[in-house]
Every structure is written in C-alpha cells, then in structure tokens.
Design a protein around this motif. Structure first.
Motif, PDB file in Angstrom:
ATOM      1  N   LEU A  98      26.170  34.342  45.215  1.00 44.72           N
ATOM      2  CA  LEU A  98      25.727  35.688  44.960  1.00 44.72           C
ATOM      3  C   LEU A  98      26.818  36.746  45.080  1.00 44.72           C
ATOM      4  N   ASP A  99      27.745  36.415  46.305  1.00 48.64           N
ATOM      5  CA  ASP A  99      28.694  37.471  46.593  1.00 48.64           C
ATOM      6  C   ASP A  99      29.626  37.778  45.278  1.00 48.64           C
ATOM      7  N   GLY A 100      29.301  39.077  44.766  1.00 49.89           N
ATOM      8  CA  GLY A 100      30.075  39.456  43.513  1.00 49.89           C
ATOM      9  C   GLY A 100      29.450  39.160  42.422  1.00 49.89           C
ATOM     10  N   ASP A 132      40.073  39.118  41.443  1.00 47.52           N
ATOM     11  CA  ASP A 132      40.772  38.885  42.857  1.00 47.52           C
ATOM     12  C   ASP A 132      40.045  40.001  44.081  1.00 47.52           C
ATOM     13  N   GLU A 133      38.890  40.212  43.832  1.00 46.90           N
ATOM     14  CA  GLU A 133      38.353  41.322  44.899  1.00 46.90           C
ATOM     15  C   GLU A 133      38.412  40.357  46.172  1.00 46.90           C
ATOM     16  N   GLU A 134      38.453  39.167  46.398  1.00 45.34           N
ATOM     17  CA  GLU A 134      38.503  38.297  47.609  1.00 45.34           C
ATOM     18  C   GLU A 134      39.779  38.379  48.369  1.00 45.34           C
ATOM     19  N   GLY A 135      40.788  38.720  47.415  1.00 44.64           N
ATOM     20  CA  GLY A 135      42.078  38.888  48.028  1.00 44.64           C
ATOM     21  C   GLY A 135      42.815  37.543  48.249  1.00 44.64           C
ATOM     22  N   GLU A 200      23.359  42.354  50.241  1.00 43.38           N
ATOM     23  CA  GLU A 200      23.923  43.221  51.877  1.00 43.38           C
ATOM     24  C   GLU A 200      25.045  42.527  52.415  1.00 43.38           C
ATOM     25  N   GLN A 201      24.797  41.205  52.519  1.00 46.27           N
ATOM     26  CA  GLN A 201      25.674  40.264  53.568  1.00 46.27           C
ATOM     27  C   GLN A 201      25.608  40.688  54.967  1.00 46.27           C
ATOM     28  N   GLY A 202      24.685  41.319  55.304  1.00 43.83           N
ATOM     29  CA  GLY A 202      24.396  41.495  56.661  1.00 43.83           C
ATOM     30  C   GLY A 202      22.885  41.449  56.899  1.00 43.83           C
ATOM     31  N   SER A 389      26.522  35.460  54.840  1.00 42.57           N
ATOM     32  CA  SER A 389      27.502  35.730  53.474  1.00 42.57           C
ATOM     33  C   SER A 389      28.779  34.848  54.021  1.00 42.57           C
ATOM     34  N   HIS A 390      29.607  34.811  52.946  1.00 42.69           N
ATOM     35  CA  HIS A 390      30.739  34.220  52.876  1.00 42.69           C
ATOM     36  C   HIS A 390      30.602  32.884  53.520  1.00 42.69           C
ATOM     37  N   SER A 391      29.637  32.062  53.064  1.00 43.14           N
ATOM     38  CA  SER A 391      29.386  30.750  53.471  1.00 43.14           C
ATOM     39  C   SER A 391      28.038  30.177  52.434  1.00 43.14           C
TER      40      SER A 391
HETATM   41 MN    MN Z   1      33.072  38.532  49.591  1.00 47.29          MN
END
Ligand code: MN
Ligand code: GLV
Ligand code: MN
Length: 417
Positions: A98-100, A132-135, A200-202, A389-391
């Motif tokens: 979902l992130d992005g 490349d949002e995630e760098g 939200e990721q939080g 998130s990030h998981s």
């Molecule tokens: Mn992210």
C-alpha cells in the motif's frame, strides 16, 4: 463509511482492490511483501502494467526522463494549470503493497470513475507515479526532478544500495543523466494544486477511531552515513588489546544513537540506523570499515540540532576506541507546512463523503513535501492497521481504503472544477 444518500460519483472498491492485488504481484516476496526498487525488473513490469491500465481506462499516459509516470484525464480548459494527484510505486526492501501504490491506484480509480460517469473537469487532472520516492538512489528523486530540477554532478555521484550508478538505472528505462538535466522543472503556471493520498503508516487515526487524516505538516528528514575506520587483521592471531576493530566504535555509536532524539530534539524526534555494511566482511577478519546509515527526523527547523548531536556522538565513539571516522550527510529534506487552502479542500471533501477527519502531522516523508515547494499541496491519510508500515504486514481495512479514495475523488472534483 460512504454516505448512502450521495448522488456524487463514487469509486469502485472491488476494482481498486483488484488493482492493489495486481500491482502487488510485481516484486512480490515470500513474506507477503513487495520488493520493488526503482528501475528494477519489478519496477519496469509495474510501469508497463500502469500504462496498460491507464490506456484501458481511456486515459493518456506518458513518462519523463527520471521515470515519473503521468496518467491524464483531459479537462475542458486544457490551457489552465493542471491538478495533480499521485504518490509512488517503488517500495522499500520487503515493504508493503500500500505504501505509495495506494495513492497512485486510487488516483487511477478516481479518473476511471470520472470517465465512466462522463464527468469532464475544467482543469486537466493527472495522476503522477513519482520515481524513487523510497530513495534507492536519492530521496525523492522523481519529485525533486519536477520541483527543483537535478544537476549533472549530483546525479553522476548517485549510486544504488549495491553501488550501481544511477546512469545504469536510467538506461533501463531508455533515459540518461543528460536527459534528466535537460528536463525543466515545473512551475505554478503548469500545476495549480497537488494532493497525495497515502496510508498513515502510524497509529494515530486507528487509536482515535477516525476515518481521515488531513495532513498539516510533514517532518524534516536528514539522511547520511557514518563510517568508522579500523584495521583488517587475523581474527585468530591478533591479541584483543592490539586490535583496531571498527565494530567497537560502531557499537558505542549505535548504543548512543537512540538517546539523541530525547536529548536534542522535540517529543516526536527520531533517529535510525537501518543499514550496516562491513569491510572486508568475513568471519575470520577483524573489521576494517563499518558503514552505518543515518536517518534523523524532527519538525521543521529542528533537524540541524539533531545532526550536530549525531556528529558529536560519532566523534566520541571513534576517539574512545582510537579510531578514525568519516561522516557525510547526503540529503536534508526540509519539513513543510502544507497549504491551508488544500487542507480545507480535503476537510470539505471528507465532510461531503460524510466521514470524520482530524488534522495531523506526518512523521513519514512524502513526495508532497517536495511538491509543496512549488505547488499548493495537500495530503489525505487513511488508518494503518496497528500503525505498521515498511513491512509486509502493512495493511488497511478495505472500507478505509474506499473512504480515502472517495475523499480523494471529492478533493479532485473540488480543485479541478
Ligand atoms: Mn515508504
Ligand atoms: C518514506 O517512506 C520515508 O518516510 O522514509
Ligand atoms: Mn510512501
């Protein structure tokens, strides 16, 4: 919940869930997550899928030199500045689906819904999938190319997580550093507004039982690396007292790093080391070099104080063990306050959909904070289950995904007409 009495167009949840499932197959991992760094095979496949989905929906599609993709619904007044929405389709290693992707696919679903009901906005609306949002190479590369433009010497110095030059990644999408440099940044004459929908990721929305977050501010983020320099020696024959072991300074540094935010930042300041690299990297060699990534965040203006404290900690850790070190900050993405008018557009849209909303700060970085430098920008959050998130466990209830996409739809209608 979506209001039953509404006569406004509404998104099709099944179609949105189907798209999330379909895009999530590009780079799917064994743990149920997604590994889709920019310019990887998975990313290339996802771009092709997105282009086909746009064309299928009757939308225009184009991509630019850095790899941003644009899905277009032409407005009745094509010379007026456009309205942009979107997010990113690259992921962190073994991230969630979902992130992005949620923001991009909801944008697609909103435009598809408008086409279906024959709604022609005054302004052209475009969904942007930022590269490349995630760098993997540099934080927010795609949105920075659009907002600021990127210089050749900066781009030439960028390398991926495994040292691969950016030019190789660009070549995979048929582009080059010269082409990125030649691309002019956008201006407020071209884009009237940007709104990003994101999970939200939080834990804030879920804990409070609220439907929608109206983002007021996005944190400031600094990234960098610290390297401790020792001496490679035989792990069996070098007495403990004679070693110059880089892990010793790194150990002191990593023990001190979690105390930096509490001692030098605000209540919400954070510090993270998420990558560790050792050289030469064998069980029977004392470590000569250890390189630690740095990510420090706080509200706008506070991050330089955190950076200073991290630098001091690195100096102390090296001195304590008689070692040398190098510390380099690679980016500082300023924190921003989002546009008051766009916050109101989102709040009004939530009211029209008939859902609760809450003004809140984003602790995660987003392309919105880059776009906000040139375009009035807003952000919409939906709850994340357990704030994760990030998981691969990242998840949001389908009803919340539907609500967020409908709030986006209403915001787009509100800003583009
Ligand atoms: Mn992210
Ligand atoms: C983006 O996901 C970030 O906050 O690092
Ligand atoms: Mn994101």
């Amino acid at each position: 919940m979506v209001s039953e009495t509404s006569k406004q167009p509404r998104i099709n949840l099944d179609r949105l869930l189907g798209d999330i499932e379909a895009l999530g197959r590009f780079g799917a991992t064994d743990r149920g997550g997604v590994n889709r760094p920019v310019y990887s095979d998975a990313d290339l496949g996802a771009r092709q899928w997105l282009e086909a989905a746009a064309i299928d929906a009757g939308l225009g599609f184009r991509s630019d030199a850095i790899g941003n993709c644009f899905l277009t619904l032409a407005g009745a007044q094509p010379n007026e500045p456009k309205v942009w929405t979107g997010s990113h389709i690259d992921t962190v290693p073994d991230g969630g689906r979902l992130d992005g992707a949620y923001g991009v696919l909801s944008g697609l679903e909103c435009l598809r819904t408008l086409v279906e009901v024959g709604f022609v906005p005054a302004r052209t609306i475009e969904v942007v999938a930022f590269a490349d949002e995630e760098g993997a190479y540099g934080s927010f590369l795609g949105s920075r190319a659009l907002a600021d433009g990127l210089a050749a010497d900066y781009l030439t110095g960028l390398a991926g997580r495994h040292g691969e030059p950016l030019a190789d990644g660009l070549a995979r999408i048929g582009s080059s550093i010269d082409a990125v440099v030649a691309q002019a940044p956008i201006s407020a004459d071209e884009v009237a507004a940007f709104v990003e929908l994101h999970i939200e990721q939080g834990p804030v929305l879920e804990d409070a039982g609220l439907d929608i977050g109206v983002v007021t501010d996005i944190v400031e983020v600094a990234h960098g690396f610290v390297t401790f320099l020792g001496q490679a020696d035989h792990a069996g024959t070098t007495p403990m007292a004679l070693r110059r072991d880089a892990t010793r300074a790194a150990g002191s540094f990593l023990t001190g790093l979690p105390t930096v935010p509490a001692d030098h930042g605000s209540r919400t300041a954070v510090s993270t080391c998420g990558m560790i690299g050792v050289e030469p990297g064998a069980a029977n060699i004392v470590v000569e070099e250890i390189r630690l990534s740095l990510d420090v965040r706080d509200r706008a203006g506070n991050v330089p104080a955190l950076q200073g404290a991290v630098e001091e900690l690195a100096r102390r850790s090296a001195d304590e063990h008689g070692l040398n070190h190098r510390l380099q900050w690679t980016s500082l993405t300023p924190g921003v306050a989002l546009d008051g008018g766009m916050q109101q557009q989102v709040a009004d849209a939530a009211d029209r959909v008939g859902v609760s909303h809450h003004r809140m700060v984003s602790g995660a970085g987003h392309d919105a904070q880059v776009m906000a430098r040139v375009v009035p920008t807003g952000m919409i959050f939906v709850p994340s289950k357990n704030g994760r998130s990030h998981s691969p466990v990242e998840s949001t209830a389908p009803s919340d995904l539907e609500t967020g996409a409908n709030v986006l739809l209403e915001t787009l209608i509100g800003t583009a007409t």
